[in-house]
Design an enzyme around this catalytic site. Structure first.
Site, short mmCIF file in Angstrom:
data_model
loop_
_atom_site.label_atom_id
_atom_site.label_comp_id
_atom_site.label_asym_id
_atom_site.label_seq_id
_atom_site.Cartn_x
_atom_site.Cartn_y
_atom_site.Cartn_z
N GLY A 14 0.78 -1.23 0.00
CA GLY A 14 0.00 0.00 0.00
C GLY A 14 0.81 1.28 0.00
CB SER A 16 1.80 3.39 -4.97
OG SER A 16 3.08 2.94 -5.27
CD GLU A 87 7.76 1.73 -7.56
OE1 GLU A 87 8.58 1.00 -6.97
OE2 GLU A 87 6.58 1.40 -7.77
N1 LIG Z 1 -9.25 -5.36 -5.10
C1 LIG Z 1 -8.78 -4.81 -4.00
N2 LIG Z 1 -9.56 -4.50 -2.97
C2 LIG Z 1 -9.09 -3.92 -1.85
N3 LIG Z 1 -7.79 -3.61 -1.67
C3 LIG Z 1 -6.97 -3.90 -2.66
C4 LIG Z 1 -7.40 -4.49 -3.89
N4 LIG Z 1 -6.30 -4.65 -4.68
C5 LIG Z 1 -5.26 -4.18 -3.99
N5 LIG Z 1 -5.64 -3.71 -2.77
C6 LIG Z 1 -4.83 -3.11 -1.71
O1 LIG Z 1 -3.81 -2.39 -2.31
C7 LIG Z 1 -2.56 -2.75 -1.73
C8 LIG Z 1 -1.48 -2.53 -2.76
O2 LIG Z 1 -1.38 -1.13 -2.91
P1 LIG Z 1 -0.18 -0.44 -3.70
O3 LIG Z 1 -0.24 0.99 -3.27
O4 LIG Z 1 -0.28 -0.73 -5.14
O5 LIG Z 1 1.08 -1.20 -3.05
P2 LIG Z 1 2.64 -0.90 -3.10
O6 LIG Z 1 2.85 0.48 -3.69
O7 LIG Z 1 3.11 -1.01 -1.68
O8 LIG Z 1 3.24 -1.99 -3.95
C9 LIG Z 1 -2.75 -4.21 -1.30
O9 LIG Z 1 -1.92 -4.56 -0.21
C10 LIG Z 1 -4.21 -4.17 -0.82
O10 LIG Z 1 -4.27 -3.71 0.52
C1 LIG Z 2 11.94 -7.23 -4.97
C2 LIG Z 2 12.30 -6.47 -6.21
C3 LIG Z 2 11.38 -5.64 -6.82
N1 LIG Z 2 11.71 -4.98 -7.93
C4 LIG Z 2 10.73 -4.12 -8.60
C5 LIG Z 2 9.40 -4.76 -8.91
C6 LIG Z 2 8.46 -3.56 -8.94
O1 LIG Z 2 8.53 -2.99 -10.25
C7 LIG Z 2 9.08 -2.60 -7.92
C8 LIG Z 2 8.35 -2.58 -6.60
O2 LIG Z 2 7.10 -1.98 -6.77
P1 LIG Z 2 5.95 -1.94 -5.64
O3 LIG Z 2 5.18 -0.73 -6.03
O4 LIG Z 2 6.62 -1.82 -4.31
O5 LIG Z 2 5.19 -3.21 -5.77
O6 LIG Z 2 10.41 -3.06 -7.70
C9 LIG Z 2 12.99 -5.07 -8.45
O7 LIG Z 2 13.31 -4.42 -9.46
N2 LIG Z 2 13.90 -5.87 -7.86
C10 LIG Z 2 13.60 -6.59 -6.76
O8 LIG Z 2 14.50 -7.33 -6.24
#
Ligand SMILES: Nc1ncnc2c1ncn2[C@@H]1O[C@H](COP(=O)(O)OP(=O)(O)O)[C@@H](O)[C@H]1O
Ligand SMILES: Cc1cn([C@H]2C[C@H](O)[C@@H](COP(=O)(O)O)O2)c(=O)[nH]c1=O
Length: 216
Positions: A14, A16, A87
């Site tokens: 979560g 982003s 990121e």
């Molecule tokens: N269909 C959904 N319904 C509710 N929450 C969701 C759904 N899809 C994703 N999420 C929430 O969004 C989170 C991912 O958010 P995101 O900001 O994209 O993550 P990150 O940037 O950390 O990779 C998941 O952990 C979950 O809590």
């Molecule tokens: C573990 C790991 C991740 N990545 C990349 C994969 C995704 O593009 C981002 C992480 O994005 P999120 O918003 O946090 O889901 O990082 C990578 O390049 N190398 C790694 O080892």
């Protein structure tokens, strides 16, 4: 006091979404954010969340001076009250130093979002610098979970559901990828150490080796 805050967690926890919420709450109060990102899955110059929200952002380039970029922007009459960097694990250590300078010399809050460690559980250089410099490190409250139900603390890279430990540090990708593609899965430390993903744990459970042996 303005702060450099590092919001960290695994993939898919979560980060982003929180970045977009911080941006929304400030912009609805008339503040203007400078939003940086790098290699978001949604494409160049985008900050996107899996919940479907997306906003435009400045795509950070190799060697770009983020402090100079903001100073230029301000000196050309632009406005920026705070900075968001998503990121942030992909930023160079020097760019993290520049963000710290934005806090100290320009008096702006900087909110950086990123994963701390890579698929081999090694620090990304940008994240290492954030740990070294941040005024505050916030671990996201919404826990991503390992397939076993424990809190996920590690990021695994997978090919066809199996964890791999060789390869470049940076490979842009997502969780829940189709079979055969490079993807990612979040795991607890125990299962990251044992290289046990959801797919391999299912396969092990179905293997005849672990089925109960009928009496002779
Ligand atoms: N269909 C959904 N319904 C509710 N929450 C969701 C759904 N899809 C994703 N999420 C929430 O969004 C989170 C991912 O958010 P995101 O900001 O994209 O993550 P990150 O940037 O950390 O990779 C998941 O952990 C979950 O809590
Ligand atoms: C573990 C790991 C991740 N990545 C990349 C994969 C995704 O593009 C981002 C992480 O994005 P999120 O918003 O946090 O889901 O990082 C990578 O390049 N190398 C790694 O080892």
């Amino acid at each position: 006091m303005p702060e450099l805050v590092f919001f960290s967690g695994t993939m898919d926890c979560g980060k982003s979404t929180l970045a977009l919420q911080i941006e929304h709450n400030r912009s609805t109060r008339g503040l203007v954010g400078m939003i940086f990102t790098r290699d978001d899955r949604a494409g160049e110059g985008k900050l996107s969340s899996r919940l479907g929200l997306v906003t435009d952002a400045v795509e950070v380039e190799d060697g770009q001076d983020l402090y100079a970029y903001i100073v230029d922007h301000l000196s050309q009459g632009g406005r920026a009250d705070y900075v968001i960097a998503d990121e942030a694990q992909f930023l160079a250590p020097g760019q993290i130093d520049q963000l710290a300078r934005v806090v100290d010399d320009l008096g702006m809050d900087v909110y950086a979002f990123g994963i701390t460690t890579d698929f081999r559980s090694k620090l990304f250089p940008g994240s290492q610098r954030l740990v070294e410099l941040a005024d505050r490190i916030e671990v996201l409250q919404v826990e991503a979970l390992c397939w076993c139900g424990a809190r996920a603390t590690h990021n695994a890279r997978t090919v066809g559901g199996e964890m791999v430990v060789e390869g470049a540090q940076v490979v842009v990708g997502d969780v829940n990828q189709a079979a055969g593609e490079i993807g990612y899965e979040v795991l607890c430390r125990r299962h990251h150490r044992r290289r046990m993903t959801a797919a391999t744990s299912r396969a092990a459970a179905l293997s005849p080796d672990v089925l109960p042996v009928p009496p002779a």
